[in-house]
Motif scaffolding. Structure first.
Motif, PDB file in Angstrom:
ATOM      1  N   VAL A  92      -3.591   4.298   4.735  1.00  0.00           N
ATOM      2  CA  VAL A  92      -3.983   2.900   4.909  1.00  0.00           C
ATOM      3  C   VAL A  92      -2.781   2.060   5.330  1.00  0.00           C
ATOM      4  O   VAL A  92      -2.895   1.162   6.156  1.00  0.00           O
ATOM      5  N   PRO A 150       0.424   3.284 -14.964  1.00  0.00           N
ATOM      6  CA  PRO A 150       1.816   3.708 -15.151  1.00  0.00           C
ATOM      7  C   PRO A 150       1.946   5.109 -15.763  1.00  0.00           C
ATOM      8  O   PRO A 150       2.818   5.869 -15.365  1.00  0.00           O
ATOM      9  N   ASP A 180      -5.932   3.327  -7.521  1.00  0.00           N
ATOM     10  CA  ASP A 180      -4.615   3.577  -8.099  1.00  0.00           C
ATOM     11  C   ASP A 180      -4.729   4.070  -9.544  1.00  0.00           C
ATOM     12  O   ASP A 180      -5.669   3.722 -10.260  1.00  0.00           O
ATOM     13  N   ILE A 181      -3.747   4.883  -9.940  1.00  0.00           N
ATOM     14  CA  ILE A 181      -3.682   5.366 -11.325  1.00  0.00           C
ATOM     15  C   ILE A 181      -2.502   4.681 -11.996  1.00  0.00           C
ATOM     16  O   ILE A 181      -1.424   4.592 -11.422  1.00  0.00           O
ATOM     17  N   ILE A 221      -1.595  14.062  -1.263  1.00  0.00           N
ATOM     18  CA  ILE A 221      -1.237  15.175  -0.386  1.00  0.00           C
ATOM     19  C   ILE A 221      -0.997  16.371  -1.297  1.00  0.00           C
ATOM     20  O   ILE A 221      -0.058  16.367  -2.100  1.00  0.00           O
ATOM     21  N   ILE A 252     -11.403   2.141   3.230  1.00  0.00           N
ATOM     22  CA  ILE A 252     -10.643   0.981   3.680  1.00  0.00           C
ATOM     23  C   ILE A 252     -10.038   1.223   5.056  1.00  0.00           C
ATOM     24  O   ILE A 252      -9.903   0.299   5.866  1.00  0.00           O
ATOM     25  N   LEU A 253      -9.702   2.503   5.350  1.00  0.00           N
ATOM     26  CA  LEU A 253      -9.223   2.840   6.689  1.00  0.00           C
ATOM     27  C   LEU A 253     -10.262   2.442   7.736  1.00  0.00           C
ATOM     28  O   LEU A 253      -9.931   1.856   8.770  1.00  0.00           O
ATOM     29  N   ARG A 257       1.782   8.669 -13.795  1.00  0.00           N
ATOM     30  CA  ARG A 257       1.830   8.066 -12.470  1.00  0.00           C
ATOM     31  C   ARG A 257       1.193   8.984 -11.444  1.00  0.00           C
ATOM     32  O   ARG A 257       1.521  10.153 -11.359  1.00  0.00           O
ATOM     33  N   GLY A 258       0.280   8.417 -10.631  1.00  0.00           N
ATOM     34  CA  GLY A 258      -0.316   9.199  -9.563  1.00  0.00           C
ATOM     35  C   GLY A 258       0.620   9.258  -8.380  1.00  0.00           C
ATOM     36  O   GLY A 258       1.428   8.355  -8.165  1.00  0.00           O
ATOM     37  N   THR A 259       0.513  10.334  -7.593  1.00  0.00           N
ATOM     38  CA  THR A 259       1.293  10.424  -6.355  1.00  0.00           C
ATOM     39  C   THR A 259       0.338  10.260  -5.177  1.00  0.00           C
ATOM     40  O   THR A 259      -0.861  10.104  -5.359  1.00  0.00           O
ATOM     41  N   ALA A 260       0.892  10.273  -3.954  1.00  0.00           N
ATOM     42  CA  ALA A 260       0.056  10.187  -2.766  1.00  0.00           C
ATOM     43  C   ALA A 260      -0.860  11.410  -2.698  1.00  0.00           C
ATOM     44  O   ALA A 260      -0.461  12.497  -3.124  1.00  0.00           O
ATOM     45  N   MET A 267       1.523   1.680  -3.517  1.00  0.00           N
ATOM     46  CA  MET A 267       0.359   2.174  -4.269  1.00  0.00           C
ATOM     47  C   MET A 267      -0.049   3.580  -3.827  1.00  0.00           C
ATOM     48  O   MET A 267      -1.165   4.016  -4.107  1.00  0.00           O
ATOM     49  N   HIS A 268       0.805   4.257  -3.045  1.00  0.00           N
ATOM     50  CA  HIS A 268       0.602   5.650  -2.631  1.00  0.00           C
ATOM     51  C   HIS A 268      -0.573   5.859  -1.695  1.00  0.00           C
ATOM     52  O   HIS A 268      -1.115   6.956  -1.625  1.00  0.00           O
ATOM     53  N   LEU A 291      -7.358  -5.020  -0.827  1.00  0.00           N
ATOM     54  CA  LEU A 291      -6.480  -4.916  -1.997  1.00  0.00           C
ATOM     55  C   LEU A 291      -7.268  -4.525  -3.234  1.00  0.00           C
ATOM     56  O   LEU A 291      -6.833  -3.687  -4.028  1.00  0.00           O
ATOM     57  N   TRP A 319       0.812  -1.218   0.000  1.00  0.00           N
ATOM     58  CA  TRP A 319       0.000   0.000   0.000  1.00  0.00           C
ATOM     59  C   TRP A 319       0.839   1.258   0.000  1.00  0.00           C
ATOM     60  O   TRP A 319       0.399   2.264  -0.553  1.00  0.00           O
ATOM     61  N   HIS A 356      -9.410   4.974  -0.129  1.00  0.00           N
ATOM     62  CA  HIS A 356      -8.492   4.879   1.005  1.00  0.00           C
ATOM     63  C   HIS A 356      -9.228   5.102   2.320  1.00  0.00           C
ATOM     64  O   HIS A 356      -9.024   4.375   3.302  1.00  0.00           O
ATOM     65  N   ILE A 407      -8.098  -0.724  -2.945  1.00  0.00           N
ATOM     66  CA  ILE A 407      -6.942   0.161  -3.133  1.00  0.00           C
ATOM     67  C   ILE A 407      -6.483   0.124  -4.584  1.00  0.00           C
ATOM     68  O   ILE A 407      -6.035   1.127  -5.132  1.00  0.00           O
ATOM     69  N   SER A 408      -6.629  -1.031  -5.242  1.00  0.00           N
ATOM     70  CA  SER A 408      -6.285  -1.105  -6.658  1.00  0.00           C
ATOM     71  C   SER A 408      -7.217  -0.237  -7.490  1.00  0.00           C
ATOM     72  O   SER A 408      -6.800   0.325  -8.505  1.00  0.00           O
TER      73      SER A 408
END
Lengths: 81, 131
Positions: free
Chosen positions: A52, B60, B57-58, B68, B89-90, B63-66, A47-48, B50, A44, B86, B53-54
């Motif tokens: 989490v 290749p 995701d963005i 923030i 899932i938290l 590319r995505g960043t976190a 995956m950024h 999983l 995770w 996110h 969270i998949s």
């Protein structure tokens, strides 16, 4: 998504999941589940989704392992068959 | 045929998620020991995390960043991954540890009552008692 790191980590996760449910010693199964959770936290981070990841590392790999070991100390360690 | 193979390989996160889910499901159904069933339950839940969270995701390129947001990021046209799964899932992780704790309390109570944590032995004992 960094593809090779992601794929390597996820393959390790699958291997650990299979071993964790196959092994007969329940203490080993619990420690393998803890390692599994920690690897999942690494997936995770990769995956950024950092929020989490640290929740999983604290709660999944820490607290639930402590709960399972506490329950194991009140019951039996070995699986029969 | 080639596009099908490419499509399967590109979405391997989902395939691995389904594999882990079935491993956990097998443990929940086929294992006799109650604690082993709970280990399977944890694995099953992680597979669903999983999957979510998949979804966030963005891929290749780009590319995505976190998620923030900073001043420097906003002006350079960065993209970041979707933070909504996110957050879901938290919450689910916290719920999963609460579920595990309640289930373990029930397992300990059953061990005090029946003296075993094997499912078939518990069922046999119940049959002898005529429950």
């Amino acid at each position: 998504m960094i593809i090779p790191i992601d794929l390597i980590l996820l393959s390790l996760v699958v291997v650990l999941a299979i071993v964790a449910i196959t092994v007969r010693d329940l203490l080993s199964a619990i420690m393998l589940l803890s390692a599994y959770s920690f690897l999942m936290a690494m997936v995770w981070v990769e995956m950024h989704s950092v929020d989490v990841a640290f929740t999983e590392a604290a709660v999944g790999a820490g607290a639930s392992t402590a709960f399972l070991i506490a329950a194991l100390s009140r019951t039996v360690r070995w699986e029969k068959k | 045929m080639e596009w099908l193979l490419e499509e399967i390989l590109a979405k391997y996160n989902y395939w691995i998620s389904i594999t882990i889910m079935l491993i956990g499901f097998y443990a929940m159904i086929a294992k006799d020991n109650l604690i082993k069933k709970l280990v399977g339950l944890s694995i099953f839940q992680t597979a669903i995390f999983l999957f979510f969270i998949s979804l966030a995701d963005i891929g290749p390129i780009p590319r995505g960043t976190a998620p923030i947001v900073s001043e420097a990021m906003m002006h350079k046209g960065y993209v970041y991954v979707n933070p909504l799964p996110h957050v879901l899932i938290l919450t689910a992780i916290v719920v999963s540890v609460a579920t595990l704790a309640v289930a373990l309390a029930l397992v300990i109570r059953m061990y005090e009552e029946y003296g075993t944590i094997e499912e078939t032995e518990i069922i046999e004992e119940e049959r002898e008692l005529g429950v």
